[in-house]
Design an enzyme around this catalytic site. Structure first.
Site, PDB file in Angstrom:
ATOM      1  N   CYS A  37       0.786  -1.244   0.000  1.00 14.74           N
ATOM      2  CA  CYS A  37       0.000   0.000   0.000  1.00 14.74           C
ATOM      3  C   CYS A  37       0.818   1.294   0.000  1.00 14.74           C
ATOM      4  O   CYS A  37       0.723   2.102  -0.927  1.00 14.74           O
ATOM      5  CB  CYS A  37      -0.927   0.023   1.210  1.00 14.74           C
ATOM      6  SG  CYS A  37      -1.973  -1.423   1.408  1.00 14.74           S
ATOM      7  N   HIS A  73      -2.798   6.520   4.491  1.00 14.47           N
ATOM      8  CA  HIS A  73      -1.713   5.548   4.687  1.00 14.47           C
ATOM      9  C   HIS A  73      -0.338   6.074   4.263  1.00 14.47           C
ATOM     10  O   HIS A  73       0.502   5.332   3.767  1.00 14.47           O
ATOM     11  CB  HIS A  73      -2.019   4.235   3.963  1.00 14.47           C
ATOM     12  CG  HIS A  73      -1.436   3.050   4.689  1.00 14.47           C
ATOM     13  ND1 HIS A  73      -1.531   1.760   4.223  1.00 14.47           N
ATOM     14  CD2 HIS A  73      -0.733   2.974   5.856  1.00 14.47           C
ATOM     15  CE1 HIS A  73      -0.938   0.931   5.059  1.00 14.47           C
ATOM     16  NE2 HIS A  73      -0.445   1.643   6.058  1.00 14.47           N
TER      17      HIS A  73
END
Length: 541
Positions: free
Chosen positions: A97, A153
């Site tokens: 990610c 994130h």
């Protein structure tokens, strides 16, 4: 006389050839002019850009691929956009990610700023460095209104790390990852205690507020509604819009309202795979609703929609990358070959409904959006991405010649790779050749000799009758070489047969490694505990 006629015939043939060439040239120029006018010229503003990033969507978990490779997954709304746009069939992302998101927003490889190792954990004092210029920063400079919805994130331990301090005017979503899709509670475990708090936020440049009222609403539905609000508010604005919608689906925990599982209950027996199929069904509904809102708001006709996964599907959680090898977290094609497409009424008619085989990497979106779409010719910092807009809209080859997938010097087993100053794992592609280094298949705990087949194998969809293929390789193997053009499934390792190519690519990896910033991967910090911040995850330094 015959000589005269012969010469005349040659002259006529030459003139005819010249005429045909001029006609083709004029046609190409007209098409190019049409494209440039549609995107940048003689319009009220540059195009709106809606970038949809999906979490852990496998290559075989979107309908237009699934129907070809034994999967029951169907995504009619996504497929409709893709089939009237350009499917990107040679598109690459990172294998996890954080690095993908960092590359998307900077146009630069993670080795440039220290985010090359794994992902930023919720309690780590780390983030995208503040001196990195983001795509949102650059787009604001050329007049765009910028908004982010969904999973960030990229770190949040300081206020400088938050989305609204990184070029976005507003942000609604999660700072980290892997929280409950309904409660938005994120947990972390330390040796002697467990910490937990809300990770859902509604931020502006002026304030950072927890979104307690979002609790109880399923994440995909909630994020779609928030993105729809952004579009509706923007309908009366003159500025072009950049909307970055980063869904938390289909990342674990694998959760979805029961109604989304209904179409698959008689088709998929495995409960986890059934639930994941429901998550994708919900995602597809969200994309369809978002598209309708663009149309109802009058923005659709001047909008470019870009759709992308952030990495390959997680086989551990029933994601599927068949027919490719491997899973999320690996450098095989299953981990880095991404689902992606572009859709827009602005695309020239001849390329609508086509598949582009141009070599494209997630870093390329930065210059493609900024230069190819927004019309900015210069970048604030040197980038690794390449403007591939012309390659996409003309269905031509990409200017990209090589791609650094990863250099991660931190390995769970710390293998020493051949050559000085190279440890951990790495992958580089130069033309058709792809070099992999390190213990790609080892479990994360680095247990000696333990192979995680999910990392190495070819996994068919659980609902198919296709056969699982297990790799047959030495457990201590550390070097692979594949010709991706001829062997995209990575079944035939050529490292021992082509040592000259291995040597040349190793040399190129060393050049990259000599310029790499050390990984910024600090220990988790107990001061991050949400109990010090009213039960909410947020900046603690």
């Amino acid at each position: 006389m015959s000589i005269v006629f012969f010469r005349l015939a040659i002259l006529v043939a030459v003139l005819s050839a010249v005429y045909i060439c001029l006609e083709l040239l004029l046609k190409a120029q007209e098409e190019s002019t049409y494209i440039d006018t549609a995107i940048n010229g003689n319009r009220r503003s540059p195009p709106h850009v809606v970038f949809i990033l999906v979490d852990d969507l496998g290559y075989n978990d979107v309908g237009y691929n699934a129907k070809l490779h034994g999967s029951a997954i169907r995504t009619p709304n996504i497929d409709k956009l893709a089939s009237h746009g350009v499917i990107l069939d040679n598109y690459y992302v990172h294998n996890v990610c954080t690095p993908t998101r960092a590359q998307l927003l900077t146009g630069r490889y993670p080795i440039r700023y220290g985010l090359q190792h794994h992902v930023i954990d919720v309690s780590q004092p780390s983030c995208l460095p503040s001196d990195e210029v983001t795509l949102a920063d650059e787009l604001q400079d050329v007049g765009y209104s910028t908004h982010a919805v969904g999973k960030w994130h990229l770190g949040f331990y300081k206020e400088d790390c938050l989305p609204t301090n990184r070029g976005f005017e507003t942000f609604f979503g999660m700072y980290s990852s892997t929280m409950d899709h309904y409660t938005y509670l994120r947990h972390d475990t330390f040796p002697n205690h467990k910490i937990s708090g809300l990770d859902l936020h509604n931020d502006t440049v002026q304030s950072f507020d927890p979104a307690w009222d979002g609790s109880g609403h399923y994440s995909t539905e909630l994020l779609t509604r928030e993105a729809q609000k952004v579009i509706k508010r923007h309908a009366t604005y003159e500025k072009p819009l950049f909307l970055y919608l980063s869904y938390m689906a289909i990342h674990d925990p694998i959760q979805v309202p029961e109604r989304y599982k209904e179409p698959y209950k008689d088709i998929i027996a495995n409960e986890q795979r059934l639930t994941l199929a429901g998550m994708i069904n919900s995602l597809d509904e969200g994309v369809g609703n978002l598209t309708e809102t663009l149309k109802e708001s009058g923005l659709y006709d001047n909008t470019i929609i870009i759709f992308s996964t952030d990495n390959g599907g997680s086989v551990q959680h029933s994601g599927n990358n068949w027919p490719f090898r491997g899973s999320k977290n690996t450098l095989y094609e299953g981990g880095v070959r991404g689902v992606g497409f572009i859709h827009s009424p602005l695309l020239p008619d001849p390329i609508k409904g086509t598949t582009s085989h141009a070599w494209i990497h997630v870093t390329d979106w930065f210059p493609t959006i900024l230069s190819g779409l927004a019309g900015r010719d210069t970048m604030t910092k040197a980038i690794d991405g390449i403007d591939v807009w012309k390659a996409i809209i003309s269905n031509s080859t990409s200017p990209r010649k090589e791609l650094l997938h990863s250099i991660d010097p931190i390995s769970y087993s710390e293998p020493k790779l051949p050559g000085p100053k190279l440890t951990g794992t790495a992958a580089l592609q130069m033309g058709d050749w792809k070099l992999l280094l390190g213990n790609i298949c080892l479990l994360r705990d680095g247990s000696a000799g333990r192979i995680n087949l999910a990392n190495c194998a070819w996994y068919p969809p659980k609902e198919s009758n296709l056969t699982f293929i297990s790799p047959e390789e030495p457990r201590d193997k550390k070097i692979w070489l594949f010709n991706i053009a001829r062997d995209p499934l990575e079944k035939h390792d050529l490292a021992t047969r082509r040592p000259g190519i291995v040597k040349r690519m190793m040399g190129r990896l060393r050049v990259y490694n000599e310029t790499a910033v050390p990984p910024w991967f600090p220990p988790r910090d107990p001061n991050s505990n949400p109990k010090y911040n009213g039960g909410v995850w947020g900046p603690w330094e």
